[in-house]
Design a protein around this motif. Structure first.
Motif, PDB file in Angstrom:
ATOM      1  N   GLU A  71     -12.114   3.333  -7.734  1.00 16.80           N
ATOM      2  CA  GLU A  71     -11.213   2.758  -6.941  1.00 16.80           C
ATOM      3  C   GLU A  71     -10.788   3.657  -5.734  1.00 16.80           C
ATOM      4  OE1 GLU A  71      -6.395   2.615  -8.137  1.00 16.80           O
ATOM      5  OE2 GLU A  71      -7.437   0.851  -9.019  1.00 16.80           O
ATOM      6  N   ALA A  72     -10.830   2.589  -4.503  1.00 15.64           N
ATOM      7  CA  ALA A  72     -10.511   3.043  -3.449  1.00 15.64           C
ATOM      8  C   ALA A  72      -8.838   3.585  -3.110  1.00 15.64           C
ATOM      9  CB  ALA A  72     -10.057   1.694  -2.865  1.00 15.64           C
ATOM     10  N   GLU A  73      -8.411   4.738  -2.406  1.00 17.05           N
ATOM     11  CA  GLU A  73      -7.559   5.795  -2.479  1.00 17.05           C
ATOM     12  C   GLU A  73      -6.177   5.241  -1.709  1.00 17.05           C
ATOM     13  OE1 GLU A  73      -8.425   9.431  -2.185  1.00 17.05           O
ATOM     14  OE2 GLU A  73      -9.389   9.482  -3.949  1.00 17.05           O
ATOM     15  N   PRO A  74      -6.808   4.562  -0.530  1.00 20.46           N
ATOM     16  CA  PRO A  74      -5.457   3.579  -0.161  1.00 20.46           C
ATOM     17  C   PRO A  74      -4.437   2.481  -0.318  1.00 20.46           C
ATOM     18  CG  PRO A  74      -7.426   3.677   1.388  1.00 20.46           C
ATOM     19  CD  PRO A  74      -7.440   3.777   0.429  1.00 20.46           C
ATOM     20  N   ILE A  75      -3.302   2.189  -0.019  1.00 20.11           N
ATOM     21  CA  ILE A  75      -2.727   1.400  -0.786  1.00 20.11           C
ATOM     22  C   ILE A  75      -2.350   0.333  -0.095  1.00 20.11           C
ATOM     23  CG2 ILE A  75      -0.123   1.445  -2.242  1.00 20.11           C
ATOM     24  CD1 ILE A  75       0.129   5.047  -2.529  1.00 20.11           C
ATOM     25  N   THR A  76      -2.881  -0.432  -0.016  1.00 15.47           N
ATOM     26  CA  THR A  76      -3.003  -1.279   0.816  1.00 15.47           C
ATOM     27  C   THR A  76      -3.485  -2.257   0.626  1.00 15.47           C
ATOM     28  OG1 THR A  76      -5.232  -0.945   1.902  1.00 15.47           O
ATOM     29  CG2 THR A  76      -4.135   0.696   2.918  1.00 15.47           C
ATOM     30  N   GLY A  77      -3.762  -3.566   1.182  1.00 12.87           N
ATOM     31  CA  GLY A  77      -3.699  -4.849   0.387  1.00 12.87           C
ATOM     32  C   GLY A  77      -3.328  -5.512  -0.901  1.00 12.87           C
ATOM     33  N   MET A  78      -3.922  -5.574  -2.149  1.00 14.92           N
ATOM     34  CA  MET A  78      -3.197  -6.215  -3.220  1.00 14.92           C
ATOM     35  C   MET A  78      -2.314  -4.600  -3.854  1.00 14.92           C
ATOM     36  SD  MET A  78      -5.095  -7.593  -6.796  1.00 14.92           S
ATOM     37  CE  MET A  78      -5.669  -5.952  -6.979  1.00 14.92           C
ATOM     38  N   LYS A  79      -3.102  -3.549  -3.997  1.00 14.14           N
ATOM     39  CA  LYS A  79      -2.193  -2.180  -4.634  1.00 14.14           C
ATOM     40  C   LYS A  79      -1.258  -2.509  -3.677  1.00 14.14           C
ATOM     41  CE  LYS A  79      -4.829   1.373  -5.129  1.00 14.14           C
ATOM     42  NZ  LYS A  79      -6.038   2.937  -5.027  1.00 14.14           N
ATOM     43  N   GLY A  80      -1.516  -2.073  -2.473  1.00 12.58           N
ATOM     44  CA  GLY A  80       0.145  -1.876  -1.927  1.00 12.58           C
ATOM     45  C   GLY A  80       1.338  -3.123  -2.126  1.00 12.58           C
ATOM     46  N   LYS A  81       1.141  -3.988  -2.702  1.00 13.49           N
ATOM     47  CA  LYS A  81       1.960  -4.722  -2.471  1.00 13.49           C
ATOM     48  C   LYS A  81       2.297  -5.060  -3.645  1.00 13.49           C
ATOM     49  CE  LYS A  81       3.055 -10.133  -2.619  1.00 13.49           C
ATOM     50  NZ  LYS A  81       2.765 -11.648  -3.028  1.00 13.49           N
ATOM     51  N   ARG A  82       1.425  -4.784  -4.731  1.00 12.15           N
ATOM     52  CA  ARG A  82       2.565  -4.650  -5.867  1.00 12.15           C
ATOM     53  C   ARG A  82       3.071  -3.558  -6.435  1.00 12.15           C
ATOM     54  NH1 ARG A  82      -2.604  -4.146  -9.943  1.00 12.15           N
ATOM     55  NH2 ARG A  82      -2.971  -7.133 -10.236  1.00 12.15           N
ATOM     56  N   ILE A  83       3.142  -2.268  -5.528  1.00 10.15           N
ATOM     57  CA  ILE A  83       3.379  -0.929  -4.870  1.00 10.15           C
ATOM     58  C   ILE A  83       5.294  -1.101  -4.613  1.00 10.15           C
ATOM     59  CG2 ILE A  83       3.713   1.659  -4.841  1.00 10.15           C
ATOM     60  CD1 ILE A  83       0.874   1.685  -6.475  1.00 10.15           C
ATOM     61  N   ARG A  84       4.564  -1.306  -3.521  1.00  7.09           N
ATOM     62  CA  ARG A  84       5.807  -2.005  -2.772  1.00  7.09           C
ATOM     63  C   ARG A  84       6.653  -2.656  -3.432  1.00  7.09           C
ATOM     64  NH1 ARG A  84       2.348  -2.317   1.475  1.00  7.09           N
ATOM     65  NH2 ARG A  84       2.652  -5.315   1.509  1.00  7.09           N
ATOM     66  N   SER A  85       6.370  -3.132  -4.741  1.00  4.68           N
ATOM     67  CA  SER A  85       7.385  -4.380  -5.283  1.00  4.68           C
ATOM     68  C   SER A  85       7.928  -3.481  -6.485  1.00  4.68           C
ATOM     69  CB  SER A  85       6.949  -5.692  -5.889  1.00  4.68           C
ATOM     70  OG  SER A  85       5.689  -6.318  -5.419  1.00  4.68           O
ATOM     71  N   LEU A  86       7.983  -2.554  -6.730  1.00  4.61           N
ATOM     72  CA  LEU A  86       7.921  -1.486  -8.339  1.00  4.61           C
ATOM     73  C   LEU A  86       8.738  -0.648  -7.319  1.00  4.61           C
ATOM     74  CD1 LEU A  86       4.664  -0.764  -9.993  1.00  4.61           C
ATOM     75  CD2 LEU A  86       6.340  -1.802 -11.368  1.00  4.61           C
TER      76      LEU A  86
END
Length: 251
Positions: A71-86
């Motif tokens: 999977e793409a490594e940058p923590i951006t977009g959907m993945k970034g939103k999820r991890i920020r929420s956590l």
């Protein structure tokens, strides 16, 4: 118990070091140090994270977490939103993939054996860490009767591919989630039926040509029960406040 002690406890039970996986197992996102309230669920989607926030959980424990190979490594977009929420809500994310599929008592496949009333359970593969399992039904059923049992247990109508020559079902093999390609091994070992979560286009022809019933019962539906059992074990044996939350997924 603090978050690293919980990870050690889970690792001790699930033994992720014994199997090669497609993602890291254990603590994936660090949150608050002290853990009292745990929310469990199948996949760390935004909907499940939002539910954990609503429950004031200290930890989210899932089967499908993050950081998959390829999977793409940058923590951006959907993945970034999820991890920020956590992180913003101080929630630890723990994830266990294949170790939870294969656990002999708490795993997805073990739970399916219990739910489908399968006995004499053993690995389909010749390895102690077999991902697919096999066994015998307590009674011989027709394909239609077994499809009804799956629907009643999982609350999801399975896709049933019949062999060219219809036959009763006594022996079954199964692999939760995306384990459809174990069907050939199941047929080679003389199983009457094979169950997985997902189906591929080729699976239809394999089932028909190799003379085996095939049931696609849903990736999510076949993998609800391991993470639920793991949470119940944490609550019963170790005193955590645990809540299982099922985010509906038709796949």
């Amino acid at each position: 118990m603090n978050n690293f002690q919980l990870e050690q406890l889970l690792n001790s039970e699930l033994k992720p070091q014994l199997i090669k996986d497609y993602c890291p197992n254990g603590l994936q996102v660090e949150g608050s140090n002290e853990i009292k309230k745990i929310v469990t669920g199948v996949t760390a989607s935004q909907a499940l994270i939002d539910a954990a926030i609503e429950e004031n959980a200290d930890a989210l424990l899932v089967h499908h977490g993050y950081f998959w190979k390829g999977e793409a490594e940058p923590i951006t977009g959907m993945k970034g939103k999820r991890i920020r929420s956590l992180i913003q809500n101080d929630i630890n994310l723990f994830a266990y993939h294949l170790p939870l599929d294969i656990h002999p008592t708490l795993g997805n496949n073990a739970e399916l054996a219990r739910l489908f009333s399968v006995s004499n359970v053993e690995g389909l593969e010749a390895t102690p860490q077999s991902i697919a399992m096999k066994g015998e039904l307590t009674e011989t059923l027709s394909g239609e009767e077994f499809a009804q049992r799956i629907q009643q247990v999982l609350n999801r109508e399975p896709l049933h591919i019949k062999p060219t020559q219809d036959k009763p079902i006594k022996t079954v093999a199964w692999c939760s989630g995306g384990g459809q390609d174990y069907i050939e091994l199941a047929a080679q070992q003389g199983m009457d039926a094979f169950i997985s979560g997902e189906i591929s286009e080729r699976t239809t022809y394999i089932a028909r040509e190799l003379g085996i019933h095939y049931f696609a019962a849903g990736h999510h539906a076949t993998e609800r029960y391991g993470i639920k059992a793991l949470g119940e074990w944490l609550e019963k044996e170790h005193g955590f406040d645990v809540k299982f939350i099922d985010i509906d997924n038709p796949v």
